[in-house]
Design an enzyme around this catalytic site. Structure first.
Site, PDB file in Angstrom:
ATOM      1  N   CYS A  93      -9.320 -18.213 -14.332  1.00 10.84           N
ATOM      2  CA  CYS A  93      -8.610 -17.027 -13.849  1.00 10.84           C
ATOM      3  C   CYS A  93      -9.509 -15.804 -14.039  1.00 10.84           C
ATOM      4  CB  CYS A  93      -7.258 -16.877 -14.534  1.00 10.84           C
ATOM      5  SG  CYS A  93      -7.312 -16.210 -16.212  1.00 10.84           S
ATOM      6  N   CYS A 130     -13.036   4.624 -11.140  1.00 10.06           N
ATOM      7  CA  CYS A 130     -12.924   5.856 -11.907  1.00 10.06           C
ATOM      8  C   CYS A 130     -13.250   7.083 -11.071  1.00 10.06           C
ATOM      9  CB  CYS A 130     -13.797   5.797 -13.159  1.00 10.06           C
ATOM     10  SG  CYS A 130     -13.148   4.621 -14.381  1.00 10.06           S
ATOM     11  N   ASN A 185     -11.249   7.239   5.555  1.00  5.62           N
ATOM     12  CA  ASN A 185     -11.037   5.786   5.493  1.00  5.62           C
ATOM     13  C   ASN A 185     -11.647   5.076   6.706  1.00  5.62           C
ATOM     14  OD1 ASN A 185      -7.563   6.301   4.509  1.00  5.62           O
ATOM     15  ND2 ASN A 185      -9.372   6.185   3.208  1.00  5.62           N
ATOM     16  N   GLN A 242     -14.284   4.969   8.379  1.00  8.20           N
ATOM     17  CA  GLN A 242     -15.660   4.441   8.365  1.00  8.20           C
ATOM     18  C   GLN A 242     -15.659   2.935   8.077  1.00  8.20           C
ATOM     19  OE1 GLN A 242     -16.642   3.851   4.932  1.00  8.20           O
ATOM     20  NE2 GLN A 242     -18.853   4.153   4.751  1.00  8.20           N
ATOM     21  N   ARG A 243     -14.562   2.394   7.533  1.00 12.07           N
ATOM     22  CA  ARG A 243     -14.530   0.958   7.192  1.00 12.07           C
ATOM     23  C   ARG A 243     -13.145   0.325   7.343  1.00 12.07           C
ATOM     24  NH1 ARG A 243     -14.265   4.497   3.574  1.00 12.07           N
ATOM     25  NH2 ARG A 243     -12.813   4.388   1.840  1.00 12.07           N
ATOM     26  N   ASP A 293       0.866  -1.190   0.000  1.00 12.28           N
ATOM     27  CA  ASP A 293       0.000   0.000   0.000  1.00 12.28           C
ATOM     28  C   ASP A 293       0.897   1.232   0.000  1.00 12.28           C
ATOM     29  OD1 ASP A 293      -3.275   0.301   1.260  1.00 12.28           O
ATOM     30  OD2 ASP A 293      -2.059   1.979   0.561  1.00 12.28           O
TER      31      ASP A 293
HETATM   32 ZN   LIG Z   1      -7.979 -17.691 -17.735  1.00 15.23          ZN
END
Ligand SMILES: [Zn+2]
Length: 393
Positions: free
Chosen positions: A290, A307, A189, A191-192, A181
């Site tokens: 995957c 976004c 942040n 709040q969760r 990170d």
């Molecule tokens: Zn795959």
């Protein structure tokens, strides 16, 4: 006058079957149930290979976990053959077991004969106390706890999903937690992102998370990666980890992570959240689909959560992050039925969980190929993201 202890033991031994260590050794090799009834510290110093451990002091409450069927043949042993004789009497006369015997001479005679001994990895008294509720579970036990302590799990993000996952994995004794990170703790942040707190606003999230983990469980080693995951660093960071917990919030990184983890054959426990809805799946390379099998192309830009800032119910990442932690532990212990080839969808408002099956795509650009064929310049190939997000407006 009541009989002395020695006299009672003699009477009991007259009533039960005793078997010689040589016969027990043969039975063990054919997979018979042999139970060590000694104390924890005696078991920890060494025991018969393949034996189970149920201390005599807990035999009434725990024997059914080891031998649910009372007709199963069981051999008990202790250090010398005395405690196991008492325990054999208890199983037959008090608990209704039909086929129980005690090993003559106990572990002492076994060792004198030069038979093999298995010594469990050392777990301190403090660890046995800390993980005692795990040790009581047949699916975990000492061996499982040792697997957890040996495991290395990488958390991508110490945010909404990473916070609860990291806290519970640390509490469970997962021995090494890597955290990627590059952000600092922001008031919005909290709040969760429960691994952080008000006093650590402005502190790097990796440092804040490390502090919380250390305070919770000093057994856990924290490996801090204060950076943003990218094509330039992913192949340096992922190798060596057993499992990746995906708390990423954007599609380019998810594709990148997918491609690198398939190439390295590292399972990814993935979750996504938006509003009141969560999704969960486990991508285990070459055993299930995957991420690209599931999403061959990114979703329309206007539906892409990264976004811009989106609303999310504060507890939702908690729910989903803990489902991730649960899947991680199942994978480490090799128990249960992991969410491989399935996508779980949680609707918090409806309080409902639905699931869809997902299959490997034989045409998948990544996992249909041999891992060695995937080149560095193919990792995370994705349309330009700023252009992609601009399409949303
Ligand atoms: Zn795959």
């Amino acid at each position: 006058m009541s009989p002395s202890g020695a006299e009672l033991l003699r009477q009991i031994k007259d009533r039960i079957d005793e078997v010689d260590p040589a016969a027990v050794r043969e039975r063990l090799q054919s997979g018979a149930l042999v139970i060590d009834v000694r104390q924890d510290e005696e078991w920890a110093a060494g025991h018969l290979p393949g034996a189970r451990h149920v201390p005599k002091s807990h035999i009434e409450s725990r024997i059914e976990g080891a031998a649910p069927d009372k007709a199963t043949p069981v051999v008990l042993y202790c250090a010398s053959g005395q405690r196991s004789a008492w325990a054999t009497r208890t199983l037959i006369e008090d608990l209704g077991y039909q086929n129980v015997a005690s090993m003559t001479g106990g572990f002492t005679l076994w060792k004198d004969r030069g038979y093999e001994v298995e010594v469990p990895r050392f777990m301190s008294a403090e660890q046995r106390d800390r993980y005692s509720r795990h040790l009581l579970l047949d699916e975990v036990g000492i061996d499982g706890q040792q697997k957890l302590l040996d495991a290395k799990v990488l958390l991508l993000g110490a945010g909404g999903l990473g916070s609860p996952a990291a806290l519970y994995l640390a509490a469970a004794g997962v021995g090494t937690l890597g955290i990627v990170d590059d952000d600092v703790v922001d008031l919005s942040n909290l709040q969760r992102q429960v691994i952080h707190n008000s006093e650590r606003v402005g502190v790097a999230k990796v440092d804040s998370a490390e502090e919380a983990i250390r305070a919770l469980n000093p057994d856990v080693k924290v490996e801090k990666h204060k950076l943003r995951l990218g094509p330039d660093n992913i192949m340096q960071i992922l190798p060596g980890y057993d499992i990746v917990v995906d708390g990423l919030d954007n599609f380019p990184s998810r594709y990148l992570l997918n491609d690198a983890s398939v190439r390295l054959r590292i399972p990814v426990v993935s979750a996504a959240i938006l509003g009141f809805d969560g999704q969960l799946s486990v991508f285990k390379p070459y055993e299930g689909p995957c991420y690209r099998c599931l999403f061959p192309v990114p979703p329309p830009a206007e539906l892409a959560p990264s976004c811009g800032a989106n609303g999310v119910l504060g507890v939702l990442p908690g729910t989903m992050g803990l489902l991730q932690a649960t899947e991680v532990i199942k994978l480490i212990l090799d128990i249960g039925n992991p969410v491989i080839g399935r996508l779980l969808m949680y609707d918090a408002l409806a309080a409902s969980m639905t699931e869809v099956k997902i299959r490997r795509d034989p045409q998948c650009p990544i996992c249909s190929r041999d891992p060695d064929e995937i080149r560095d310049d193919e990792l995370g190939v994705f349309p330009d993201y700023e252009a992609f997000c601009a399409g949303a407006h």
